[in-house]
Motif scaffolding. Sequence first.
Motif, PDB file in Angstrom:
ATOM      1  N   VAL A   1     -11.728   9.014  22.085  1.00 34.94           N
ATOM      2  CA  VAL A   1     -12.053   7.459  21.466  1.00 34.94           C
ATOM      3  C   VAL A   1     -11.923   7.553  19.943  1.00 34.94           C
ATOM      4  N   GLN A   2     -11.125   7.022  19.415  1.00 37.66           N
ATOM      5  CA  GLN A   2     -11.111   6.981  17.856  1.00 37.66           C
ATOM      6  C   GLN A   2     -10.840   5.757  17.380  1.00 37.66           C
ATOM      7  N   PRO A   3     -11.507   5.193  15.942  1.00 37.84           N
ATOM      8  CA  PRO A   3     -11.079   3.942  15.695  1.00 37.84           C
ATOM      9  C   PRO A   3      -9.866   3.681  15.308  1.00 37.84           C
ATOM     10  N   GLY A   4      -9.094   2.553  15.521  1.00 43.42           N
ATOM     11  CA  GLY A   4      -7.811   2.330  15.343  1.00 43.42           C
ATOM     12  C   GLY A   4      -7.051   2.476  16.854  1.00 43.42           C
ATOM     13  N   ALA A   5      -7.621   3.295  17.779  1.00 39.55           N
ATOM     14  CA  ALA A   5      -6.942   3.397  19.003  1.00 39.55           C
ATOM     15  C   ALA A   5      -7.143   2.376  19.776  1.00 39.55           C
ATOM     16  N   VAL A   6      -6.084   2.089  20.610  1.00 41.86           N
ATOM     17  CA  VAL A   6      -6.524   1.106  21.965  1.00 41.86           C
ATOM     18  C   VAL A   6      -7.462   1.559  22.716  1.00 41.86           C
ATOM     19  N   LEU A   7      -8.134   0.594  23.062  1.00 41.97           N
ATOM     20  CA  LEU A   7      -9.389   0.893  24.025  1.00 41.97           C
ATOM     21  C   LEU A   7      -8.883   1.170  25.476  1.00 41.97           C
ATOM     22  N   ARG A   8      -9.163   2.359  25.821  1.00 44.14           N
ATOM     23  CA  ARG A   8      -9.090   2.723  27.228  1.00 44.14           C
ATOM     24  C   ARG A   8     -10.202   3.117  27.924  1.00 44.14           C
TER      25      ARG A   8
END
Length: 579
Positions: free
Chosen positions: A135-142
């Motif tokens: 989980v990284q900033p800017g990534a789509v929430l999954r």
Amino acid sequence: MHPIARRCLVPVGVLVLLFLPALQAAWAVEVQVEGVSGQLRDNVEAWIGEPAGDSRRALRAYQRQLPERAGQALQALGYYEPEIDVEREETDNGPRFILRIDAGEPVRIALVDLRIDGEAAEDSAFDGIQARLPVQPGAVLRHDRYETARRQLQTLALDRGYFDARYTQRRVEVDVEAGEATVILHFDSGRRYSMGDVQFSETALAPWFLERLVHFEPGDPYESRHVSELNRALLNSGYFAQVSVRPEPREADETLRVPVQVELTAERPHQVRTGVGYSTDVGPRIRAGWSRPWVNRRGHTLSVDTELSEKRQNISTRYGIPLRDPLRTQLVLQGGFQYEDIEDTESELYTLSVQHQHRFESGWQQNLGIRWDRERFTISDETRTTTLYLPGGSWSRNRARGGADPHWGDRLLFSVEGTDEWMGSDIDVFRVRTGARLLRSFADNHRVLLRADLGGLTSSEFEKVPPTLRFFAGGDQSVRGYRYQTLAPEDDEGDVIGGKYLAVASAEYGYTFRPNWRLAAFTDAGNAFDDWDDPDPQVGAGFGIRWISPVGPIRLDFASALSKSGNPWRLHFSMGPEI
């Protein structure tokens, strides 16, 4: 249209719906999903399930539930504002529901609030952990990736001995209107445990000897790799058929030392091996062996092996004495007898040796020792007997991936040995040999095998050098297209007598055309010779087929001796690994 809530707080444990099995029901119904593809479509189809029955009431309830179920499936992948429309059609096979979906824009992670408290905050294994989380900033929430990140921290903590670790906060906050999410992971590792004493079950080996296989000390910081390495070391020792290594953190003392319990099942005290094989070099052969995994409480080992073929018969015995690090260092005493009758050479060899063997952490194996050879041989109708005391050493490394039929690997070898008359030998001789093999695969079905062998010896009385020290080329593992050990200098009568030097190279291409079957094309070149200025290389080339049998690769090659008049063809058959 079916709206989704505008703002929500997602607690831990919900919306982790990715690819859950479809609900089981007694009735099947057709649902057609339109507007989305790939993982979105797959997740919707996996989550919508089936109606509870085929009654009108059940089908109406199912139709009402479809938007909610599809919306939950989309939320799991970060799509919180979809537009979902359901249409029902009647077909000859029953009702069909058409789900038309506009997924909209996904929610993206705006912030990952990761905090590590406790002793793990100073543990270098946790340095940069946030950059390694999925989980990284800017990534789509999954939400499946959020769960993976949560478990990743817990797994690392357990691997490092933080058995009291816990989350003080763990959740995902979603602002649907802003299309942003905040991942909160606050983790308290607590104190780190340490390795405790190792307690072995009763075995025939002395406890002090088993402790040599333990490569950690009580009080060392706990790491799960210590446990797995001990388990692997005990299995690789050859003494045990089954091994179970269990850390017991619940039994830790007040200093947080974790005791380690080891349950051992001994190997059979007497082991017998038999086998048959065939190669065009030596013809059909029978192998048999007996070994005792342990002779005494100090872990000494004993084995006897024999091989019988038309051209070669031998028997050898080996006695191993483990030293301080039993799996890496040992003293080996060997003795044996070998008879060979190959082409124009006949020999009887008696040998005794003592070697100090050590395996480095890099994978290199070092053998240092001295060997006594007494060889009676006949070459070119002249019989001699030579006794040699040969100190020497060898360094080798074998690497392979892929089990019995490796797809990647290499093998390197270098050996040197020598003696002189002042050491009690009949002659002076100095011999060096080096070899390499390289196997690489690419594009699944293609592979390349390269091979090279070089050697040389010097002696003031070459005619007294035994044939087992001279160099010969030709055969299944040398230059194909030529008979075994027929490439070497000849005497005035045309008898092959062996050479002072060896140079052989080979290149082979393989293509896997179906599981366990390969075609091969190859070119070999080389010779054994007496003068580097005139090596007279002999070339062979051909094609073959490989069958990866349950007992290992079996090779059938058709090779042409290109350097011979008429380019005669020769069949080569052999078994065994390529590396």
